[in-house]
Enzyme design. Structure first.
Site, PDB file in Angstrom:
ATOM      1  CG  ASN A 238     -46.327  -6.007  91.739  1.00 43.22           C
ATOM      2  OD1 ASN A 238     -45.547  -5.309  92.374  1.00 43.22           O
ATOM      3  ND2 ASN A 238     -47.565  -5.642  91.492  1.00 43.22           N
TER       4      ASN A 238
ATOM      5  N   GLY B 227     -49.292  -9.094  99.563  1.00 43.35           N
ATOM      6  CA  GLY B 227     -48.750 -10.009  98.548  1.00 43.35           C
ATOM      7  C   GLY B 227     -47.230 -10.071  98.583  1.00 43.35           C
ATOM      8  CG  ASP B 228     -42.989 -11.525  98.809  1.00 40.83           C
ATOM      9  OD1 ASP B 228     -42.474 -10.398  98.779  1.00 40.83           O
ATOM     10  OD2 ASP B 228     -42.302 -12.568  98.737  1.00 40.83           O
TER      11      ASP B 228
ATOM     12  CE  LYS C 292     -49.600  -3.739 105.214  1.00 41.64           C
ATOM     13  NZ  LYS C 292     -49.902  -5.102 104.715  1.00 41.64           N
TER      14      LYS C 292
ATOM     15  CD  GLN D 154     -41.984  -6.120 104.975  1.00 42.52           C
ATOM     16  OE1 GLN D 154     -41.698  -7.074 104.274  1.00 42.52           O
ATOM     17  NE2 GLN D 154     -42.446  -4.999 104.493  1.00 42.52           N
TER      18      GLN D 154
ATOM     19  CE  LYS E 268     -42.276 -11.207 102.578  1.00 41.03           C
ATOM     20  NZ  LYS E 268     -42.205  -9.937 101.843  1.00 41.03           N
TER      21      LYS E 268
ATOM     22  CB  SER F 281     -49.315  -2.104 102.231  1.00 46.04           C
ATOM     23  OG  SER F 281     -49.325  -3.030 101.163  1.00 46.04           O
TER      24      SER F 281
ATOM     25  CB  THR G 228     -42.906  -2.567  94.965  1.00 48.69           C
ATOM     26  OG1 THR G 228     -43.870  -2.873  95.967  1.00 48.69           O
ATOM     27  CG2 THR G 228     -41.530  -2.955  95.466  1.00 48.69           C
TER      28      THR G 228
ATOM     29  CE  LYS H  80     -38.508  -3.902 102.668  1.00 54.34           C
ATOM     30  NZ  LYS H  80     -38.934  -4.850 101.627  1.00 54.34           N
TER      31      LYS H  80
HETATM   32  P1  NDP Z   1     -43.771 -11.921  91.431  1.00 50.35           P
HETATM   33  O1  NDP Z   1     -44.170 -13.269  91.861  1.00 50.35           O
HETATM   34  O2  NDP Z   1     -44.775 -11.006  90.827  1.00 50.35           O
HETATM   35  O3  NDP Z   1     -42.531 -12.011  90.411  1.00 50.35           O
HETATM   36  C1  NDP Z   1     -41.348 -12.634  90.767  1.00 50.35           C
HETATM   37  C2  NDP Z   1     -40.421 -12.631  89.569  1.00 50.35           C
HETATM   38  O4  NDP Z   1     -39.129 -13.091  89.965  1.00 50.35           O
HETATM   39  C3  NDP Z   1     -40.889 -13.577  88.482  1.00 50.35           C
HETATM   40  O5  NDP Z   1     -40.478 -13.075  87.242  1.00 50.35           O
HETATM   41  C4  NDP Z   1     -40.134 -14.871  88.828  1.00 50.35           C
HETATM   42  O6  NDP Z   1     -39.939 -15.734  87.718  1.00 50.35           O
HETATM   43  C5  NDP Z   1     -38.809 -14.321  89.295  1.00 50.35           C
HETATM   44  N1  NDP Z   1     -38.186 -15.264  90.232  1.00 50.35           N
HETATM   45  C6  NDP Z   1     -38.732 -15.795  91.356  1.00 50.35           C
HETATM   46  N2  NDP Z   1     -37.871 -16.655  91.955  1.00 50.35           N
HETATM   47  C7  NDP Z   1     -36.776 -16.664  91.161  1.00 50.35           C
HETATM   48  C8  NDP Z   1     -35.544 -17.333  91.223  1.00 50.35           C
HETATM   49  N3  NDP Z   1     -35.261 -18.202  92.231  1.00 50.35           N
HETATM   50  N4  NDP Z   1     -34.625 -17.061  90.267  1.00 50.35           N
HETATM   51  C9  NDP Z   1     -34.899 -16.176  89.270  1.00 50.35           C
HETATM   52  N5  NDP Z   1     -36.067 -15.518  89.159  1.00 50.35           N
HETATM   53  C10 NDP Z   1     -36.976 -15.759  90.082  1.00 50.35           C
HETATM   54  O7  NDP Z   1     -43.093 -11.231  92.730  1.00 50.35           O
HETATM   55  P2  NDP Z   1     -42.859  -9.697  93.032  1.00 50.35           P
HETATM   56  O8  NDP Z   1     -42.522  -8.960  91.799  1.00 50.35           O
HETATM   57  O9  NDP Z   1     -43.960  -9.236  93.886  1.00 50.35           O
HETATM   58  O10 NDP Z   1     -41.567  -9.799  93.987  1.00 50.35           O
HETATM   59  C11 NDP Z   1     -40.231  -9.768  93.482  1.00 50.35           C
HETATM   60  C12 NDP Z   1     -39.294  -9.389  94.603  1.00 50.35           C
HETATM   61  O11 NDP Z   1     -39.647  -8.107  95.139  1.00 50.35           O
HETATM   62  C13 NDP Z   1     -39.279 -10.346  95.810  1.00 50.35           C
HETATM   63  O12 NDP Z   1     -37.977 -10.358  96.376  1.00 50.35           O
HETATM   64  C14 NDP Z   1     -40.224  -9.655  96.780  1.00 50.35           C
HETATM   65  O13 NDP Z   1     -39.984 -10.034  98.126  1.00 50.35           O
HETATM   66  C15 NDP Z   1     -39.856  -8.194  96.542  1.00 50.35           C
HETATM   67  N6  NDP Z   1     -40.848  -7.220  96.957  1.00 50.35           N
HETATM   68  C16 NDP Z   1     -42.122  -7.252  96.463  1.00 50.35           C
HETATM   69  C17 NDP Z   1     -43.023  -6.283  96.858  1.00 50.35           C
HETATM   70  C18 NDP Z   1     -44.374  -6.197  96.259  1.00 50.35           C
HETATM   71  O14 NDP Z   1     -45.048  -5.187  96.513  1.00 50.35           O
HETATM   72  N7  NDP Z   1     -44.826  -7.145  95.464  1.00 50.35           N
HETATM   73  C19 NDP Z   1     -42.677  -5.284  97.879  1.00 50.35           C
HETATM   74  C20 NDP Z   1     -41.278  -5.286  98.249  1.00 50.35           C
HETATM   75  C21 NDP Z   1     -40.435  -6.247  97.830  1.00 50.35           C
HETATM   76  P3  NDP Z   1     -40.770 -17.119  87.621  1.00 50.35           P
HETATM   77  O15 NDP Z   1     -42.125 -16.727  87.169  1.00 50.35           O
HETATM   78  O16 NDP Z   1     -39.996 -17.923  86.638  1.00 50.35           O
HETATM   79  O17 NDP Z   1     -40.747 -17.728  89.015  1.00 50.35           O
END
Ligand code: NDP
Length: 449
Positions: free
Chosen positions: A243, A168-169, A93, A114, A129, A380, A212, A117
């Site tokens: 997100n 998603g991610d 997962k 993961q 992943k 999830s 999250t 976690k």
């Molecule tokens: P989203 O795609 O919804 O958002 C990602 C955000 O981070 C955007 O604002 C993006 O900006 C920014 N970002 C991405 N890459 C970079 C970078 N190299 N430098 C600076 N900013 C960056 O993703 P999520 O919110 O889902 O995920 C964010 C983090 O949380 C990740 O590490 C993910 O693995 C982790 N996570 C997510 C979960 C989930 O349920 N969604 C669960 C657990 C962990 P831009 O639009 O400019 O790329």
């Protein structure tokens, strides 16, 4: 900090040699192995069963071609991956990341993290992943759909409701999950909970979108409460505006804090009146624009280029919610100099090892990602349970379970840290608590001769 235990150091050196040029994977393995030093001393049975040698190797790595056609009729080729990391305690997962930086190193570090976690959530889910080096930015809806369909055409051969359930991610939100789910259903002719993060009309769980970010705040609030403090009246800085970041901003605000800064990969905004979440939602989720737009629409707010600069904004609580290694030692020093009291990791591995040392050595309350952001995958797993039972629970029911799960993760991590001689260090506590359950299951299931 060097390894104190030569057995663990030997394993780490082999990981580096066998997985050359995979720095993110090395970084994640090194942190966990260093945390396991007291476990190795107390548990010779784990050493004898070769659990640690086995756990640093993913069970299966799938690499495939994803070809699709863009709006100009040109053929495009991307790489698809699925790392089925560890299935000792349940089906694989973990999310699917769509970002040009995606490679085997990043997905192996994420799959490894993961695994622990998912164990910490207390639910029966293994670690995995996947994703692709596809860049969703600037693509039309139809291009996104064609890519997602092509990606799922291959992935469908390797996943299943009792085998591997992706989510998603970064870059994979409700729209992408919808297109992938539709393709899976077309190919397999079955309506099963093969992906989580689905839309509410076709098997998604209420509160999954929020989980999250909300879970991060439940965890951070618990950590603060345990130290006679809380979010109430605090100034909060959150990186990212996806997100996790948006939902963390909502919950921190509900807890009585003021969120004054958010970012994307281009730069960051500061709004000392407290960011207006409705405006952020409109810009990021509805219009899919850059965060710089916020400063054009909200008087008194500012936009600054360079996303790393966000850590120079003075705050009480910092929640890195964008991506790996976004917060380095210099940023950690700045945060500490500005009086930060707590840091909760919403993104995966957002702080570099040197930054974590700064927080721990300065007595800052620090919630590591694999504990603090586990609310998404936990919810999830609740979505999987609802799909299997053909039921859907209310928002309040899912949210209450999420809160309980985050409280238990905090308690179990704090307890393991104390038991293993590192009281107050949740990095060590979360690594040990997550590891032990997987290790016991791996020992019980034996080694295949
Ligand atoms: P989203 O795609 O919804 O958002 C990602 C955000 O981070 C955007 O604002 C993006 O900006 C920014 N970002 C991405 N890459 C970079 C970078 N190299 N430098 C600076 N900013 C960056 O993703 P999520 O919110 O889902 O995920 C964010 C983090 O949380 C990740 O590490 C993910 O693995 C982790 N996570 C997510 C979960 C989930 O349920 N969604 C669960 C657990 C962990 P831009 O639009 O400019 O790329």
């Amino acid at each position: 900090m060097a390894f104190k235990n030569t057995y663990l150091e030997g394993i780490f050196n082999k990981v580096c040699a066998r997985n050359a040029n995979e720095p993110e994977f090395h970084q994640a393995v090194e942190e966990v192995l260093k945390s396991l030093e007291p476990v190795v001393e107390k548990r010779p049975d784990i050493v004898k069963a070769g659990v640690i040698e086995r756990i640093v190797e993913p069970e299966r790595q799938i690499l495939f071609r994803v070809s699709w056609v863009n709006d100009k009729g040109e053929v495009q080729v991307n790489r698809g991956f699925r790392i089925q990391y560890n299935s000792a305690i349940g089906p694989y997962k973990g999310g699917l990341r769509l970002h040009p930086s995606v490679n085997a190193s990043i997905l192996k570090f994420l799959g490894f993290e993961q695994t622990f976690k998912n164990s910490l959530t207390g639910l029966p889910i293994g670690g995995g992943k996947g994703g692709s080096d596809f860049d969703p930015k600037g693509k039309s809806d139809l291009e996104i759909m064609r890519f997602c369909q092509s990606f799922m055409t291959e992935l469908a051969k390797h996943i299943g409701p009792d085998t591997d359930v992706p989510a998603g991610d970064i870059g994979t939100g409700a729209r992408e999950i919808g297109y992938m789910y539709g393709q899976y259903k077309r190919l397999q002719n079955e309506f099963t909970g093969i992906l989580t993060g689905k839309g509410l009309t076709y098997g998604g769980s209420l509160a999954r979108t929020e989980a999250t970010g909300y879970g991060l705040c439940y965890f951070t609030e618990k950590m603060l409460n345990d130290n006679n403090d809380s979010f109430k009246g605090k100034v909060v800085v959150i990186s990212g505006s996806g997100n996790v970041a948006i939902n963390a901003a909502v919950k921190a605000t509900q807890f009585g804090a003021k969120v004054i800064a958010l970012s994307d990969s281009g730069g960051y905004i500061v709004d000392n009146n407290g960011v207006n979440i409705d405006v952020i939602n409109q810009i990021k989720l509805v219009e899919r624009l850059r965060i710089s737009e916020y400063a054009k629409r909200v008087p008194g707010s500012t936009y600054t280029e360079n996303c790393h600069g966000i850590w120079s904004v003075k705050c009480d609580i910092a929640l890195p919610c964008a991506t790996q290694n976004e917060l380095d030692k210099a940023s950690a020093d700045t945060l500490v100099g500005n009086g930060v009291i707590a840091v909760g990791e919403g993104a995966n591995m957002p702080s570099t090892p040197e930054a974590i040392d700064v927080f721990i050595n300065n007595g800052i309350l620090f919630g590591p990602a694999k504990a603090a952001n586990a609310g998404g995958v936990a919810t999830s797993a609740l979505e999987m349970a609802q799909n299997s039972a053909r039921l859907s629970w209310t928002f309040e029911e899912v949210d209450a379970r999420l809160k309980d799960i985050m409280t238990n993760i905090y308690k179990n991590s704090a307890k393991a840290a104390k038991e293993y001689g590192a009281e107050g260090n949740l990095v060590i506590g979360a690594n040990i608590a997550g590891f032990l359950k997987v290790a016991e299951a791996m020992m019980a299931q034996g080694v295949a001769y």
